[in-house]
Design an enzyme around this catalytic site. Structure first.
Site, PDB file in Angstrom:
ATOM      1  N   ASP A  12       6.800  24.249  -4.710  1.00  0.00           N
ATOM      2  CA  ASP A  12       6.439  22.879  -5.103  1.00  0.00           C
ATOM      3  C   ASP A  12       5.132  22.822  -5.897  1.00  0.00           C
ATOM      4  OD1 ASP A  12       8.618  22.069  -3.484  1.00  0.00           O
ATOM      5  OD2 ASP A  12       7.322  22.071  -1.729  1.00  0.00           O
ATOM      6  N   GLY A  39      13.825  22.046  -5.019  1.00  0.00           N
ATOM      7  CA  GLY A  39      14.079  21.301  -6.252  1.00  0.00           C
ATOM      8  C   GLY A  39      12.916  21.381  -7.204  1.00  0.00           C
ATOM      9  N   HIS A  40      13.217  21.380  -8.480  1.00  0.00           N
ATOM     10  CA  HIS A  40      12.179  21.320  -9.499  1.00  0.00           C
ATOM     11  C   HIS A  40      12.218  19.924 -10.107  1.00  0.00           C
ATOM     12  CE1 HIS A  40      12.336  25.957 -10.181  1.00  0.00           C
ATOM     13  NE2 HIS A  40      11.837  25.611  -9.030  1.00  0.00           N
ATOM     14  N   ARG A 305       5.659  16.671   2.888  1.00  0.00           N
ATOM     15  CA  ARG A 305       5.059  17.996   2.813  1.00  0.00           C
ATOM     16  C   ARG A 305       3.700  17.979   3.518  1.00  0.00           C
ATOM     17  NH1 ARG A 305       6.265  18.230  -3.613  1.00  0.00           N
ATOM     18  NH2 ARG A 305       8.439  18.828  -3.479  1.00  0.00           N
TER      19      ARG A 305
HETATM   20  P1  GDP Z   1       8.383  22.876  -8.362  1.00  0.00           P
HETATM   21  O1  GDP Z   1       9.472  23.112  -7.390  1.00  0.00           O
HETATM   22  O2  GDP Z   1       7.364  23.964  -8.375  1.00  0.00           O
HETATM   23  O3  GDP Z   1       8.872  22.545  -9.726  1.00  0.00           O
HETATM   24  O4  GDP Z   1       7.591  21.590  -7.859  1.00  0.00           O
HETATM   25  P2  GDP Z   1       8.187  20.174  -7.365  1.00  0.00           P
HETATM   26  O5  GDP Z   1       8.911  19.547  -8.450  1.00  0.00           O
HETATM   27  O6  GDP Z   1       8.863  20.348  -6.075  1.00  0.00           O
HETATM   28  O7  GDP Z   1       6.832  19.422  -7.021  1.00  0.00           O
HETATM   29  C1  GDP Z   1       5.841  19.183  -7.954  1.00  0.00           C
HETATM   30  C2  GDP Z   1       5.533  17.686  -7.944  1.00  0.00           C
HETATM   31  O8  GDP Z   1       4.364  17.463  -8.681  1.00  0.00           O
HETATM   32  C3  GDP Z   1       6.610  16.859  -8.626  1.00  0.00           C
HETATM   33  O9  GDP Z   1       6.660  15.607  -8.015  1.00  0.00           O
HETATM   34  C4  GDP Z   1       6.081  16.758 -10.065  1.00  0.00           C
HETATM   35  O10 GDP Z   1       6.591  15.616 -10.751  1.00  0.00           O
HETATM   36  C5  GDP Z   1       4.638  16.613  -9.806  1.00  0.00           C
HETATM   37  N1  GDP Z   1       3.726  17.091 -10.843  1.00  0.00           N
HETATM   38  C6  GDP Z   1       3.779  18.223 -11.584  1.00  0.00           C
HETATM   39  N2  GDP Z   1       2.659  18.336 -12.336  1.00  0.00           N
HETATM   40  C7  GDP Z   1       1.893  17.245 -12.049  1.00  0.00           C
HETATM   41  C8  GDP Z   1       0.607  16.817 -12.457  1.00  0.00           C
HETATM   42  O11 GDP Z   1      -0.092  17.454 -13.230  1.00  0.00           O
HETATM   43  N3  GDP Z   1       0.140  15.638 -11.899  1.00  0.00           N
HETATM   44  C9  GDP Z   1       0.849  14.911 -11.011  1.00  0.00           C
HETATM   45  N4  GDP Z   1       0.327  13.799 -10.534  1.00  0.00           N
HETATM   46  N5  GDP Z   1       2.070  15.307 -10.593  1.00  0.00           N
HETATM   47  C10 GDP Z   1       2.568  16.448 -11.093  1.00  0.00           C
END
Ligand code: GDP
Length: 424
Positions: A12, A39-40, A305
């Site tokens: 995440d 999930g991404h 989380r």
């Molecule tokens: P992944 O599995 O590594 O792709 O990560 P997730 O998607 O599970 O979680 C990352 C969360 O952080 C998601 O809700 C993204 O939309 C959010 N996100 C990613 N980069 C940024 C950022 O720079 N700022 C903010 N506020 N949210 C972010």
């Protein structure tokens, strides 16, 4: 040329956003491990998406998205993800599924569910997507490969062999009904995927032809079953190096390893998992509320989380074991409300201070040692010019970069595709 985008921590970290952004300049995006258990999140012109098995290049017409042999392939989940994209107006992506990938089947999901039930209070907090039974079967050599679908006699033999083992387990250990091998065999014969191909040859030829390939990791270093927090890990190797097996690309072809890490920590899974820099109480609840793009809740499960301060001990280790050439630091904007920001810079284990990430047996006894940095108290959401960031925000980035001994080259200031500042 190959670049790997992987997680330095517990997953995440924002890998989806970074992959979506970097995919623009790539030809191929490959998922090389894991399954639909995480999930991404991607926010782009088509909307907000949580991709589970599809590679994050599916939003670009020029990209071939490869599901490598290392992935736990749940065909039902892939079909529903593709349907979801079509409903949102995304053009049909170019997708190629490895004929050497193995199938995650309904009995894996049942086994995962039964085992968590059996463990009761000692459960691993599994998403019950069948991942652990799937990978166990692979190594026990009773997995079913995609190529078997095209060879009915071989498929029948493999299904019967696997079901024989499952039924002994289901009936005697879990006291559940048996599976009907013949019915499963018939169901599997129905799977017709136009996407299946020889991805091994495809990727090696693509490299010879000078194509640029992105490897997209799932979860992060702490969840690796060898180098992570055993046994609170996932069941596939989450590390960049596994891209050489699960994609696959030759080890010598990986040019860049981009480790993604958030400007604070977050962790999903069972409460019993050690999480050294955890922030509890109202302060933790506030960070959880403000985190990510919609609060820190699982993209697949919706589970809250656990959150904590940035952990340089865990992150330096996560970068080290993957050979990070650079770091993408996400969610810096989330910390803008804080007067001061603690950063965990060492652990104390049994009275000894250490900056080395301890083995799992010692981790639950580790206590965090913090260094507190001043906050910047101004909204930085969407800033794309690194120099325009407040001095304290830049000092925070530099401090972390020094502690984790890896250059931070990208600083993400919001969840949207182009909300990113490049560190000069
Ligand atoms: P992944 O599995 O590594 O792709 O990560 P997730 O998607 O599970 O979680 C990352 C969360 O952080 C998601 O809700 C993204 O939309 C959010 N996100 C990613 N980069 C940024 C950022 O720079 N700022 C903010 N506020 N949210 C972010």
């Amino acid at each position: 040329m190959v670049k790997a985008i992987v997680g330095a921590n517990w997953g995440d970290e924002g890998k989806g956003k970074i992959t979506d952004l970097m995919a623009e300049a790539s030809d191929i995006v490959v998922r090389f491990q894991g399954g639909a258990n995480a999930g991404h999140t991607i926010i782009n012109d088509y909307g907000r998406f949580a991709l589970h098995t599809l590679p994050s290049g599916v939003f670009y017409a020029h990209i071939t998205n490869v599901i490598g042999n290392g992935v736990a392939l749940d065909m039902q989940k892939i079909t529903s993800e593709l349907r979801h994209l079509a409903e949102a107006g995304v053009p049909t992506p170019n997708l190629m599924i490895s004929d050497r990938a193995q199938l995650l089947l309904p009995y894996h999901i049942l086994q995962d569910t039964y085992e968590e039930e059996r463990l009761g209070g000692h459960a691993f907090g599994s998403t019950k997507s069948g991942i652990a039974p799937f990978y166990s079967d692979k190594y026990a050599k009773i997995g079913i490969q995609v190529c078997d679908l095209f060879d009915p006699p071989r498929l029948r033999e493999h299904v019967e062999r696997a079901v024989e083992v499952k039924n002994i387990l289901f009936q005697t250990l879990y006291h559940k009904p048996p599976i009907n091998a013949e019915a499963l065999f018939r169901e599997l014969l129905e799977i017709i995927s136009p996407y299946v191909g020889d991805t091994v040859t495809y990727l090696h030829q693509a490299l010879q032809n000078g194509k640029s390939i992105l490897l997209e990791g799932q979860l992060g270093a702490m969840k690796d079953p060898d180098l992570g927090m055993v046994p609170m890990t996932t069941s596939s190797h989450t590390l960049a190096g596994f891209g050489c097996v699960g994609a696959p690309v030759p080890p010598t072809a990986i040019h860049d390893v981009i480790c993604v890490t958030k400007a604070y920590s977050s962790c999903v899974g069972a409460q019993t998992e050690p999480f050294v820099s955890e922030l509890l109480g109202e302060a933790g609840a506030e960070l959880r509320r403000r985190g990510g793009d919609q609060g820190e809740f699982g993209a697949t499960t919706g589970r809250p989380r656990r959150v904590g301060w940035f952990d340089t001990v865990a992150t330096r280790y996560g970068c080290m074991v993957q050979g990070a050439t650079e770091v993408a630091l996400t969610c810096l904007d989330v910390l803008s409300y804080l007067d001061e920001i603690p950063v965990c810079t060492a652990y104390e284990v049994d009275g000894q201070v250490t900056k080395s990430f301890p083995v799992p047996a010692l981790l639950s006894r580790a206590k965090p040692i913090f260094t507190t940095l001043p906050g910047w108290k101004s909204d930085i959401r969407g800033i794309t010019d690194y120099q325009a960031l407040p001095a304290n925000a830049k000092a925070y980035v530099d401090f972390i970069s020094q502690e984790i001994q890896t250059p931070i080259k990208m600083v993400s200031t919001g969840p949207k595709r182009h909300e990113i500042a490049l560190h000069p």
